[in-house]
Write an enzyme that holds these catalytic residues in place. Structure first.
Site, PDB file in Angstrom:
ATOM      1  N   GLY A  12       4.341   2.862   7.030  1.00  0.00           N
ATOM      2  CA  GLY A  12       5.002   2.320   5.852  1.00  0.00           C
ATOM      3  C   GLY A  12       6.464   2.027   6.115  1.00  0.00           C
ATOM      4  N   GLY A  14       8.637   0.994   3.710  1.00  0.00           N
ATOM      5  CA  GLY A  14       9.374   0.977   2.456  1.00  0.00           C
ATOM      6  C   GLY A  14      10.653   1.787   2.621  1.00  0.00           C
ATOM      7  CG  PHE A  15      13.252   2.264  -0.698  1.00  0.00           C
ATOM      8  CD1 PHE A  15      14.219   1.360  -0.313  1.00  0.00           C
ATOM      9  CD2 PHE A  15      12.606   2.068  -1.903  1.00  0.00           C
ATOM     10  CE1 PHE A  15      14.554   0.281  -1.109  1.00  0.00           C
ATOM     11  CE2 PHE A  15      12.924   0.978  -2.716  1.00  0.00           C
ATOM     12  CZ  PHE A  15      13.901   0.087  -2.320  1.00  0.00           C
ATOM     13  N   GLY A  16      11.198   5.029   2.238  1.00  0.00           N
ATOM     14  CA  GLY A  16      10.989   6.263   2.987  1.00  0.00           C
ATOM     15  C   GLY A  16      10.787   6.028   4.460  1.00  0.00           C
ATOM     16  CB  VAL A  80      -3.321   2.757   8.058  1.00  0.00           C
ATOM     17  CG1 VAL A  80      -3.991   4.106   8.317  1.00  0.00           C
ATOM     18  CG2 VAL A  80      -2.030   2.635   8.858  1.00  0.00           C
ATOM     19  CD  GLU A 171      13.381  -2.960 -14.226  1.00  0.00           C
ATOM     20  OE1 GLU A 171      14.364  -2.353 -13.785  1.00  0.00           O
ATOM     21  OE2 GLU A 171      12.342  -3.147 -13.545  1.00  0.00           O
TER      22      GLU A 171
END
Length: 299
Positions: A12, A14-16, A80, A171
């Site tokens: 992944g 993403g941010f992590g 994956v 939003e």
């Protein structure tokens, strides 16, 4: 024979996943970063892509470019489909990847609370593809309404329903109202986009349930001032191409957008880990899995 550096596989980008990769930039390890896309998506701004305020390129950056100066990181685009924890192998559609340490940062996906068939008519907002699909649907609704000769059909096409009063739903409702009331206000001849009905539906008693009462009230008042029809304590019973069913009746709508729930990626199934109802893996204080000392899970 010199000993090779430990192999760290990170799933992944993403941010992590990106932060984990960068944090190991000076470590004596060999990093393999795997993502099903070759770009990092800045998810908080997906709603602006969905409402044509931004283009996809504005919130998507090539992963390889982000990590171009990090010599110990290699990026692969692959999906994956399983993990063999004992053999320390990640299985993907592009082949297996061996690891000494594994970081799982695969994020979340849309949850339709057991009504997965709703995804066909009520897209969620997790990926660039979702945002462009929603944008296409919103803009097409105005175009079709311009062509419509039947008032009822025109009214249906100009009704936009957002299910879920969390941050994404709030939003989206505000952004669609802005598109209708301002951006497109003078662009059509046979319809007035300002007459569009934007309906935000929340099953609970208030918007932004994880925020304070003050923030919840502020969000509601602001949306109402923008012309959004806010409906709380109104769980959706059914959803189809014609709109949504509530306990109080049916709302005809040309566009329905899902913002009511998320669940974790299938990571728990990949490693047969204990998890909660939302698929979130139960981890120890250091984010590792019980019984797998060298196996790290990043939620």
């Amino acid at each position: 024979m010199p000993k090779s550096n430990p192999r760290v596989v990170i799933l992944g980008a993403g941010f992590g996943g990106l932060e984990a990769t960068k944090a190991l930039g000076r470590a004596p390890v060999e990093i393999t970063l795997i993502d099903r896309q070759n770009y990092h998506c800045f998810q908080p701004l997906l709603y602006q892509v969905a409402t044509a305020a931004l283009s996809p390129a504005d919130i998507a950056w090539p992963i390889r470019h982000i990590l171009r100066q990090q010599k110990n990181a290699t990026v692969f685009m692959a999906e994956v489909n399983g993990i063999d924890a004992r053999a320390r192998v990640v299985n993907t559609k592009a082949g297996p990847f061996s690891f000494d340490f594994l970081v799982i940062a695969t994020g979340a996906r849309n949850s339709y609370l057991g009504r997965d068939h709703w995804a066909e008519t009520a897209p969620g907002l997790k990926r660039i593809e979702d945002a462009t699909r929603i944008r296409r649907g919103i803009l097409s609704a105005f175009e079709e309404a311009e062509l419509a000769h039947d008032d009822a059909e025109r009214k249906r096409l100009l009704t936009f329903v957002i299910i879920g009063g969390g941050p994404t739903g709030v939003e989206m409702a505000g952004a669609i109202a802005e598109v209708a009331r301002q951006t497109l206000a003078r662009d059509f001849r046979r319809i007035d986009p300002r007459t569009a009905r934007i309906v935000l539906i929340e099953g609970g008693p208030g918007l932004l349930p994880t925020f304070s009462e003050q923030h919840s009230s502020y969000a509601r008042d602001t949306l109402v001032a923008m012309g959004v029809d806010v409906m709380t304590s109104s769980p959706v019973l059914e959803c189809d191409r014609r709109g949504v069913d509530l306990a109080g009746g049916h709302i005809e709508a040309g566009s329905v957008i899902w913002a009511a729930g998320v669940m974790a990626s299938p990571a728990a199934q990949w490693v047969s880990a204990e998890h909660d109802r939302g698929g979130r893996v139960v981890v120890r204080s250091d984010l590792s899995l019980q019984g797998l000392q060298r196996y790290i899970c990043n939620r």
